[in-house]
Design a protein around this motif. Structure first.
Motif, mmCIF file in Angstrom:
data_model
loop_
_atom_site.group_PDB
_atom_site.id
_atom_site.type_symbol
_atom_site.label_atom_id
_atom_site.label_comp_id
_atom_site.label_asym_id
_atom_site.label_seq_id
_atom_site.Cartn_x
_atom_site.Cartn_y
_atom_site.Cartn_z
ATOM 1 N N ALA A 129 40.189 38.293 48.590
ATOM 2 C CA ALA A 129 41.338 38.133 48.971
ATOM 3 C C ALA A 129 41.436 36.851 49.959
ATOM 4 C CB ALA A 129 42.059 39.135 49.966
ATOM 5 N N ALA A 130 40.237 36.589 50.697
ATOM 6 C CA ALA A 130 40.216 35.110 51.267
ATOM 7 C C ALA A 130 40.003 34.125 50.393
ATOM 8 C CB ALA A 130 39.024 35.273 52.230
ATOM 9 N N ALA A 131 39.231 34.060 49.221
ATOM 10 C CA ALA A 131 39.406 33.006 48.335
ATOM 11 C C ALA A 131 40.617 32.753 47.582
ATOM 12 C CB ALA A 131 38.366 33.284 47.351
ATOM 13 N N ALA A 132 41.599 34.139 47.425
ATOM 14 C CA ALA A 132 42.597 34.042 46.796
ATOM 15 C C ALA A 132 43.729 33.228 47.601
ATOM 16 C CB ALA A 132 43.151 35.321 46.343
ATOM 17 N N LYS A 133 43.582 33.294 48.830
ATOM 18 C CA LYS A 133 44.418 32.533 49.697
ATOM 19 C C LYS A 133 44.189 31.105 49.895
ATOM 20 C CE LYS A 133 45.495 36.579 52.782
ATOM 21 N NZ LYS A 133 45.368 37.213 53.961
ATOM 22 N N ALA A 134 42.809 30.884 49.759
ATOM 23 C CA ALA A 134 42.456 29.352 49.889
ATOM 24 C C ALA A 134 42.639 28.703 48.742
ATOM 25 C CB ALA A 134 41.007 29.311 50.295
ATOM 26 N N VAL A 135 42.606 29.132 47.730
ATOM 27 C CA VAL A 135 42.654 28.350 46.376
ATOM 28 C C VAL A 135 43.788 28.698 45.531
ATOM 29 C CG1 VAL A 135 41.239 27.764 44.335
ATOM 30 C CG2 VAL A 135 40.137 28.275 46.516
ATOM 31 N N TYR A 137 45.936 29.855 42.340
ATOM 32 C CA TYR A 137 45.655 30.512 41.348
ATOM 33 C C TYR A 137 45.274 30.213 40.004
ATOM 34 C CZ TYR A 137 46.653 34.641 37.769
ATOM 35 O OH TYR A 137 46.376 35.483 36.823
ATOM 36 N N ASN A 138 45.900 29.026 39.580
ATOM 37 C CA ASN A 138 45.541 28.308 38.388
ATOM 38 C C ASN A 138 44.096 27.717 38.313
ATOM 39 O OD1 ASN A 138 47.824 29.010 36.846
ATOM 40 N ND2 ASN A 138 48.394 26.864 37.313
ATOM 41 N N VAL A 139 43.566 27.354 39.642
ATOM 42 C CA VAL A 139 42.340 26.821 40.028
ATOM 43 C C VAL A 139 41.261 27.976 39.665
ATOM 44 C CG1 VAL A 139 40.869 25.725 41.466
ATOM 45 C CG2 VAL A 139 43.082 24.979 41.379
ATOM 46 N N LEU A 140 41.644 28.890 40.332
ATOM 47 C CA LEU A 140 40.720 29.983 39.967
ATOM 48 C C LEU A 140 40.482 30.607 38.691
ATOM 49 C CD1 LEU A 140 41.951 32.245 43.156
ATOM 50 C CD2 LEU A 140 39.755 31.133 42.877
ATOM 51 N N LEU A 141 41.687 30.605 37.734
ATOM 52 C CA LEU A 141 41.375 30.820 36.345
ATOM 53 C C LEU A 141 40.697 29.781 35.704
ATOM 54 C CD1 LEU A 141 45.074 31.940 35.492
ATOM 55 C CD2 LEU A 141 43.300 33.364 35.752
ATOM 56 N N ALA A 142 40.587 28.736 35.833
ATOM 57 C CA ALA A 142 39.886 27.471 35.413
ATOM 58 C C ALA A 142 38.695 27.643 36.074
ATOM 59 C CB ALA A 142 40.744 26.157 35.864
ATOM 60 N N GLY A 143 38.499 28.271 36.995
ATOM 61 C CA GLY A 143 37.082 28.379 37.528
ATOM 62 C C GLY A 143 36.121 29.176 36.901
ATOM 63 N N VAL A 144 36.887 30.365 36.333
ATOM 64 C CA VAL A 144 36.214 31.312 35.535
ATOM 65 C C VAL A 144 35.637 30.662 34.253
ATOM 66 C CG1 VAL A 144 36.322 33.404 34.127
ATOM 67 C CG2 VAL A 144 37.782 33.378 36.360
ATOM 68 N N ASN A 145 36.750 29.805 33.594
ATOM 69 C CA ASN A 145 36.190 29.088 32.426
ATOM 70 C C ASN A 145 35.125 28.318 32.870
ATOM 71 O OD1 ASN A 145 38.107 30.816 31.087
ATOM 72 N ND2 ASN A 145 39.763 29.295 31.335
ATOM 73 N N ASP A 146 35.317 27.296 33.888
ATOM 74 C CA ASP A 146 34.285 26.256 34.149
ATOM 75 C C ASP A 146 32.867 26.898 34.451
ATOM 76 O OD1 ASP A 146 36.301 24.557 33.958
ATOM 77 O OD2 ASP A 146 37.054 24.648 36.123
ATOM 78 N N ALA A 147 32.978 27.883 35.157
ATOM 79 C CA ALA A 147 31.552 28.324 35.664
ATOM 80 C C ALA A 147 30.981 28.822 34.249
ATOM 81 C CB ALA A 147 31.842 29.282 36.797
ATOM 82 N N SER A 148 31.605 29.708 33.406
ATOM 83 C CA SER A 148 31.139 30.144 32.239
ATOM 84 C C SER A 148 30.438 29.087 31.617
ATOM 85 C CB SER A 148 32.206 31.036 31.565
ATOM 86 O OG SER A 148 32.482 31.982 32.420
ATOM 87 N N ALA A 232 41.099 35.893 41.330
ATOM 88 C CA ALA A 232 42.382 35.822 40.699
ATOM 89 C C ALA A 232 43.027 36.890 40.537
ATOM 90 C CB ALA A 232 42.023 35.237 39.201
ATOM 91 N N ALA A 233 42.236 38.198 40.369
ATOM 92 C CA ALA A 233 42.800 39.442 40.480
ATOM 93 C C ALA A 233 43.180 39.812 41.584
ATOM 94 C CB ALA A 233 41.586 40.425 39.703
ATOM 95 N N ALA A 234 42.733 39.300 42.747
ATOM 96 C CA ALA A 234 43.433 39.752 44.011
ATOM 97 C C ALA A 234 44.572 38.890 44.370
ATOM 98 C CB ALA A 234 42.286 39.438 45.048
ATOM 99 N N ALA A 235 44.654 37.554 43.755
ATOM 100 C CA ALA A 235 45.942 37.018 43.841
ATOM 101 C C ALA A 235 47.092 37.362 43.277
ATOM 102 C CB ALA A 235 45.680 35.659 43.641
ATOM 103 N N VAL A 236 47.126 38.473 42.057
ATOM 104 C CA VAL A 236 48.120 38.787 41.228
ATOM 105 C C VAL A 236 48.947 39.761 42.051
ATOM 106 C CG1 VAL A 236 48.669 40.238 39.228
ATOM 107 C CG2 VAL A 236 46.863 38.443 39.210
#
Length: 236
Positions: A129-135, A137-148, A232-236
């Protein structure tokens, strides 16, 4: 070394570029950060130069590449809200530590081990939840793809290093030295305080045939993907 200075300068420039530009969708609609791929392109260029210089130069470059990859993975973690998640996890861990003190479990106490377990379970949720507030949503979605993708590209770099070095014994020695250097340089190669997978163990993505030369970076990229998915899930 010149390689270390060059790649670190490129990395710093790419991080500034990433911070100022929004993520962009690919043709299939998935979101990515182009600068991460550019980092690996530049890193591979330096690796090709080292390979052209022979096995001795490659062996010397292996430790530098391992350290640079770990630094890049940690910077990615911070960019994707890792600091906020770690702070939330630290606060939850402090609560758990206080609860777990002997005084809390004396006869007649209303605090129980079940309460402690509940706090521990919610630590990951608080971090996400803390990360969802700081970043965004689209950046978090991209982050999943980027890190993988970074995890896969790091494995390819490692495979190229191992092929150029050749000797299994030399690879083991370099892996031990590189991992020890990363752990002793102050880089927390397991930023698992995010509570979203915690970089634990050798399972998951990390397993795919790693020689161990860049293990800390692989673990961090894996944690980054899990961290972004949870946030990202916490942000939904």
């Amino acid at each position: 070394s010149r390689m270390s200075q060059t790649v670190r300068t490129w990395s710093a420039n790419l991080q500034r570029l990433t911070a100022s530009q929004p993520v962009k969708p690919a043709e299939d609609g998935t979101l990515w950060t182009a600068s991460d791929v550019e980092f690996f392109r530049l890193l591979n260029e330096q690796l090709e130069v080292a390979i052209g210089g022979g096995r001795q130069l490659v062996s010397a470059a292996a430790g530098v590449i391992a350290a640079i990859l770990s630094e890049f993975a940690m910077q990615q973690f911070k960019r994707l809200g890792g600091d906020a998640a770690s702070a939330a996890s630290a606060a939850a861990s402090h609560s758990l530590s206080s609860l777990a003190s002997p005084g809390h479990f004396r006869k007649g106490s209303t605090q129980t081990a079940a309460t402690a377990a509940m706090i521990e379970r919610t630590a990951g949720e608080r971090a996400a939840a803390a990360a969802a507030k700081a970043v965004e949503y689209n950046v978090l979605l991209a982050g999943v793809n980027d890190a993988s993708r970074c995890h896969r590209l790091a494995l390819e770099v490692e495979a190229s290093l191992a092929e150029a070095i050749g000797s299994a014994d030399a690879i083991k020695q370099l892996a031990a030295a590189a991992n020890g250097m990363n752990l002793n340089s102050g880089g927390a190669n397991n930023p698992g305080g995010s509570g979203s997978g915690g970089g634990g163990g050798g399972g998951g993505m990390e397993g795919g045939g790693s020689h161990g030369l860049v293990r800390p970076a692989l673990k961090t990229f894996m944690t980054n993907a899990e961290h972004c998915a949870a946030a990202a899930a916490a942000a939904v």
